[in-house]
Design a protein around this motif. Structure first.
Motif, PDB file in Angstrom:
ATOM      1  N   ARG A 155       0.874  -1.166   0.000  1.00  0.00           N
ATOM      2  CA  ARG A 155       0.000   0.000   0.000  1.00  0.00           C
ATOM      3  C   ARG A 155       0.913   1.218   0.000  1.00  0.00           C
ATOM      4  NH1 ARG A 155      -5.293   0.683   0.644  1.00  0.00           N
ATOM      5  NH2 ARG A 155      -5.682  -1.348   1.606  1.00  0.00           N
ATOM      6  N   ALA A 156       0.766   2.053  -1.012  1.00  0.00           N
ATOM      7  CA  ALA A 156       1.646   3.207  -1.164  1.00  0.00           C
ATOM      8  C   ALA A 156       1.419   4.209  -0.043  1.00  0.00           C
ATOM      9  CB  ALA A 156       1.411   3.864  -2.520  1.00  0.00           C
ATOM     10  N   ALA A 157       2.335   5.135   0.078  1.00  0.00           N
ATOM     11  CA  ALA A 157       2.256   6.138   1.145  1.00  0.00           C
ATOM     12  C   ALA A 157       0.980   6.966   1.067  1.00  0.00           C
ATOM     13  CB  ALA A 157       3.487   7.044   1.092  1.00  0.00           C
ATOM     14  N   ASP A 158       0.426   7.107  -0.127  1.00  0.00           N
ATOM     15  CA  ASP A 158      -0.817   7.868  -0.260  1.00  0.00           C
ATOM     16  C   ASP A 158      -2.064   7.013  -0.049  1.00  0.00           C
ATOM     17  OD1 ASP A 158      -0.994   6.349  -2.545  1.00  0.00           O
ATOM     18  OD2 ASP A 158      -0.857   8.017  -3.949  1.00  0.00           O
ATOM     19  N   GLY A 159      -1.871   5.753   0.339  1.00  0.00           N
ATOM     20  CA  GLY A 159      -2.997   4.884   0.652  1.00  0.00           C
ATOM     21  C   GLY A 159      -3.454   3.986  -0.470  1.00  0.00           C
ATOM     22  N   ARG A 160      -2.940   4.169  -1.669  1.00  0.00           N
ATOM     23  CA  ARG A 160      -3.379   3.359  -2.801  1.00  0.00           C
ATOM     24  C   ARG A 160      -2.759   1.970  -2.754  1.00  0.00           C
ATOM     25  NH1 ARG A 160      -1.568   6.417  -7.944  1.00  0.00           N
ATOM     26  NH2 ARG A 160       0.224   6.758  -6.552  1.00  0.00           N
ATOM     27  N   PRO A 161      -3.572   0.912  -2.988  1.00  0.00           N
ATOM     28  CA  PRO A 161      -3.000  -0.434  -3.077  1.00  0.00           C
ATOM     29  C   PRO A 161      -2.280  -0.629  -4.403  1.00  0.00           C
ATOM     30  CG  PRO A 161      -5.351  -0.503  -3.512  1.00  0.00           C
ATOM     31  CD  PRO A 161      -5.035   0.910  -3.110  1.00  0.00           C
ATOM     32  N   ALA A 162      -1.276  -1.484  -4.395  1.00  0.00           N
ATOM     33  CA  ALA A 162      -0.552  -1.782  -5.629  1.00  0.00           C
ATOM     34  C   ALA A 162      -1.466  -2.462  -6.635  1.00  0.00           C
ATOM     35  CB  ALA A 162       0.647  -2.677  -5.322  1.00  0.00           C
ATOM     36  N   ALA A 163      -1.043  -2.442  -7.887  1.00  0.00           N
ATOM     37  CA  ALA A 163      -1.852  -3.012  -8.964  1.00  0.00           C
ATOM     38  C   ALA A 163      -1.588  -4.492  -9.183  1.00  0.00           C
ATOM     39  CB  ALA A 163      -1.582  -2.248 -10.258  1.00  0.00           C
ATOM     40  N   TYR A 164      -0.618  -5.067  -8.481  1.00  0.00           N
ATOM     41  CA  TYR A 164      -0.281  -6.471  -8.725  1.00  0.00           C
ATOM     42  C   TYR A 164       0.254  -7.130  -7.455  1.00  0.00           C
ATOM     43  CZ  TYR A 164       4.487  -4.618  -9.116  1.00  0.00           C
ATOM     44  OH  TYR A 164       5.674  -3.992  -8.878  1.00  0.00           O
ATOM     45  N   ALA A 165       0.318  -8.451  -7.515  1.00  0.00           N
ATOM     46  CA  ALA A 165       0.812  -9.260  -6.398  1.00  0.00           C
ATOM     47  C   ALA A 165       2.102  -9.962  -6.806  1.00  0.00           C
ATOM     48  CB  ALA A 165      -0.237 -10.298  -5.996  1.00  0.00           C
TER      49      ALA A 165
END
Length: 346
Positions: free
Chosen positions: A135-145
């Motif tokens: 989860r990026a610093a701005d709260g967005r989850p990554a697009a892949y695993a």
């Protein structure tokens, strides 16, 4: 095997522990996953003081959402995203420490940290079941695993479930998340970014417990010749003449988990050429140029050695930790399960 050299290796980890309790990479940053691995190794050697200082570091640096910054230097975040596999591994470490010491009081003190960390992890699970890598610093989850990360997370969730049951606070949502994740790891290779040149993507689904039995043996046999260099150890990546101590010892743990002690001992013996006279270990060996690469001795490599030695020789009550990672796996749905949709986490 004499145990004194193993303790010497654990002491080489304690020697690089910083004043605040963090255990850094050679270049100076600390991340929660490698930090926990080092604490586990020092626990095997009975270095309780350094271990508990290391857990204090985790308590102080955990964020409100349950994660840790991807990289910290001097206790300050220099990369602020939170990795899912970093957070999940704390559960493995606390469960390991409880097995080693029997100290239920310490486990209770750490339980809020573990619970918050695994809730963060489960919050990154897609509708199909994989868990995105950050989860990026701005709260967005990554697009892949990532396959290796999810395989490690599987073990973290299983250890968290066991810890919750032991402490009287069961977590059925984690168990369900682990079951869904195990299914994706076994049936949906398309769910993960292609990192197949890395040996970790080869063995980690077995090491983390999601793949066991004949399927695990078949998986290892399929690329054994790609990654294992006879007499030297395990490549980090398939396309470079470079064997590494951590990957070699993780394969030792994987083989031990499958009951292949003979091959595990052979790999463990082969990688001992990386041992330094002070008990630490070189990170890797470039066997074409015949040079240490990189030219460093890393605490995380020493940690993998200690954990592999414990698994092979049964020195502590936690020696079966990696063998047990897959002990509660049930039947998996068939590959035509119909769960191909992968909606993103919130």
């Amino acid at each position: 095997m004499r145990w004194e050299p193993v303790v010497e290796t654990a002491l080489s980890i304690a020697a690089v522990q910083e004043a605040d309790g963090g255990i850094p990479w050679p270049e100076g940053h600390v991340d929660a996953w490698n930090h926990v691995e080092c604490l586990m190794a020092m626990g095997v050697a009975g270095l309780t003081g350094p271990v508990r200082r290391g857990y204090d570091w985790l308590v102080r640096t955990q964020r409100v959402d349950g994660s840790w910054p991807m990289k910290l230097v001097g206790g300050q975040a220099v990369e602020r995203g939170g990795e899912s596999n970093h957070a999940a591994y704390v559960a493995v470490g606390v469960w390991h420490e409880l097995l080693v010491t029997g100290d239920v009081g310490f486990a209770r003190e750490m339980w809020p940290v573990v619970r918050s960390a695994l809730d963060f992890v489960v919050g990154l699970q897609t509708t199909r079941g994989e868990i995105v890598w950050e989860r990026a610093a701005d709260g967005r989850p990554a697009a892949y695993a990532l396959l290796t990360g999810c395989a490690s997370i599987h073990q973290g969730l299983r250890c968290g479930v066991l810890l919750g049951e032991r402490l009287g606070d069961p977590q059925p949502d984690w168990e369900l998340a682990a079951d869904r994740l195990a299914h994706v790891l076994t049936a949906h290779p398309e769910a993960f970014a292609d990192k197949s040149r890395f040996s970790m993507d080869w063995y980690y689904p077995v090491l983390g417990g999601a793949v066991r039995g004949p399927a695990a043996r078949a998986r290892l046999d399929a690329e054994w010749a790609v990654f294992v260099v006879p007499g030297l150890g395990v490549r980090c990546v398939s396309d470079q003449p470079w064997v590494t101590g951590a990957e070699s010892c993780e394969l030792v743990l994987t083989l031990d988990a499958l009951g292949d002690r003979e091959e595990a001992l052979r790999i463990f013996t082969d990688m001992q050429r990386l041992r330094h006279e002070d008990g630490s270990y070189w990170t890797g060996w470039q066997f074409t140029n015949e040079k240490w690469f990189p030219h460093e001795r890393s605490a995380y490599t020493a940690a993998a050695v200690v954990l592999a030695a414990d698994a092979l020789y049964g020195h502590t009550p936690a020696s079966g930790l990696f063998r047990d990672a897959g002990s509660i796996l049930g039947e998996r749905p068939a590959q035509d399960c119909g769960c191909s949709h992968a909606g993103s986490p919130a």
